[in-house]
Design an enzyme around this catalytic site. Sequence first.
Site, PDB file in Angstrom:
ATOM      1  N   GLU A 253       0.835  -1.210   0.000  1.00  0.00           N
ATOM      2  CA  GLU A 253       0.000   0.000   0.000  1.00  0.00           C
ATOM      3  C   GLU A 253       0.862   1.250   0.000  1.00  0.00           C
ATOM      4  OE1 GLU A 253      -3.465  -2.325   2.511  1.00  0.00           O
ATOM      5  OE2 GLU A 253      -2.286  -0.756   3.493  1.00  0.00           O
TER       6      GLU A 253
ATOM      7  N   CYS B 168      -7.025   0.356   4.048  1.00  0.00           N
ATOM      8  CA  CYS B 168      -6.849  -0.877   4.814  1.00  0.00           C
ATOM      9  C   CYS B 168      -7.311  -0.684   6.262  1.00  0.00           C
ATOM     10  CB  CYS B 168      -5.398  -1.334   4.709  1.00  0.00           C
ATOM     11  SG  CYS B 168      -5.086  -3.010   5.311  1.00  0.00           S
TER      12      CYS B 168
ATOM     13  N   HIS C  66     -10.487  -2.230   5.370  1.00  0.00           N
ATOM     14  CA  HIS C  66     -10.257  -3.666   5.202  1.00  0.00           C
ATOM     15  C   HIS C  66     -11.408  -4.433   5.866  1.00  0.00           C
ATOM     16  CE1 HIS C  66      -8.407  -7.630   5.678  1.00  0.00           C
ATOM     17  NE2 HIS C  66      -7.578  -7.274   4.700  1.00  0.00           N
TER      18      HIS C  66
END
Length: 396
Positions: A227, A314, A335
């Site tokens: 990421e 996330c 996430h």
Amino acid sequence: MACNANMMHMLGVCRTARLTSSIALPLGADKIGRGFYTSLSSRVKFTRKICASLAQAKPSASGMASTQKKVLVPIGFGTEEMEAVILIDVLRRAGSDVTVASVETDLQIEASRRVKLVADRPISACTEEMFDLIVLPGGMPGSSRLRDSEILENITKRQAADGRLYGAICAAPAVALETWGLLKGLRVMCTRDGSEVVKHEYNPVEWSFAKTPVVLVPIANGSEEMEAVIIIDVLRRANIHVVVASVEETLEIVASRKVKIVADKLIEEAATSAYDLIVLPGGMPGAERLSNTQSLTKLLREQAESKKAYGAICASPAVVLEAHGLLKEKKATAHPAFSQKLADQSAADTRVVIDGNLITSRGPGTAMEFALAIVEKIFGQEKAISIAEAMVFPYP
């Protein structure tokens, strides 16, 4: 095998030698037994194919006592950081013992979009080891640096002669493997993933800046390396000024899958400047370390209060933004393991969510869409599409 200029940046290859009976190509290609190929747009799929092949391979002589597979990922100046980090991250998630080796004189290298990566050891320290897989990331001039490493060439040629797995992606097959004579008799296939980017925007506002945008990407021990690197890489491709700041006591951090990344500055120094956008990578415990950094959370509160852009991916939307009251009356996603922590979960299943000056996304598999959506908000869809096409990534 002849390689034209387009193939130089499009093709990837993994040779399975005699270790697997067959591997299915994308797009329903026939079994080919000795190899498979993929494009730049399928980095994670490419790595997943490698993992499947690796699972079937017999352990190397040095690893006979253990079922853990040994993998070598060489890097050099100008290596494509997304490709390198995705390979390392996913293979380590699969349980492989991944060695990152520098072909340069120093362990620290500067990748193609100026992300600083730190290898585990020099390539010269790998000459006596046996690997179940050697896989080369692409990028230029990184692929040329790998090609020009005589030590790496000898290691890879020995790998091929012994019938063990080797592979490459992007420019590396044509620039390195072809030059070393390791593509003879292998078929090349360039593919394009036809899936669509799924994003939704609420309460649209224009993100406009008077000058070159300045973006802060904070990182910590335990940040998700895919990421972080994808965000930094894509934004720098758009000529955005990205400042990478460590919230630790040192510039070098160790990410969630043990990739070592060197920041541009410490957060205390970075906090003295203003930013057009602050964007947080996820990963655990990285997100918690970001959340516990007072200077960063102060910056984020000021960013939101000033109605300037901020975002997270996330775990960070829940662990950082929600925890500090920065998602109030905002739609967001996170996430799946953290989405239940969002006060408003109505948009939690969307891959990229934009709500006014806030942008959030779900995880490593949506990081490319997330970064390109940021580029689109700043510069427009045409610019985002142009960058995506250069990476052979389908957008929008």
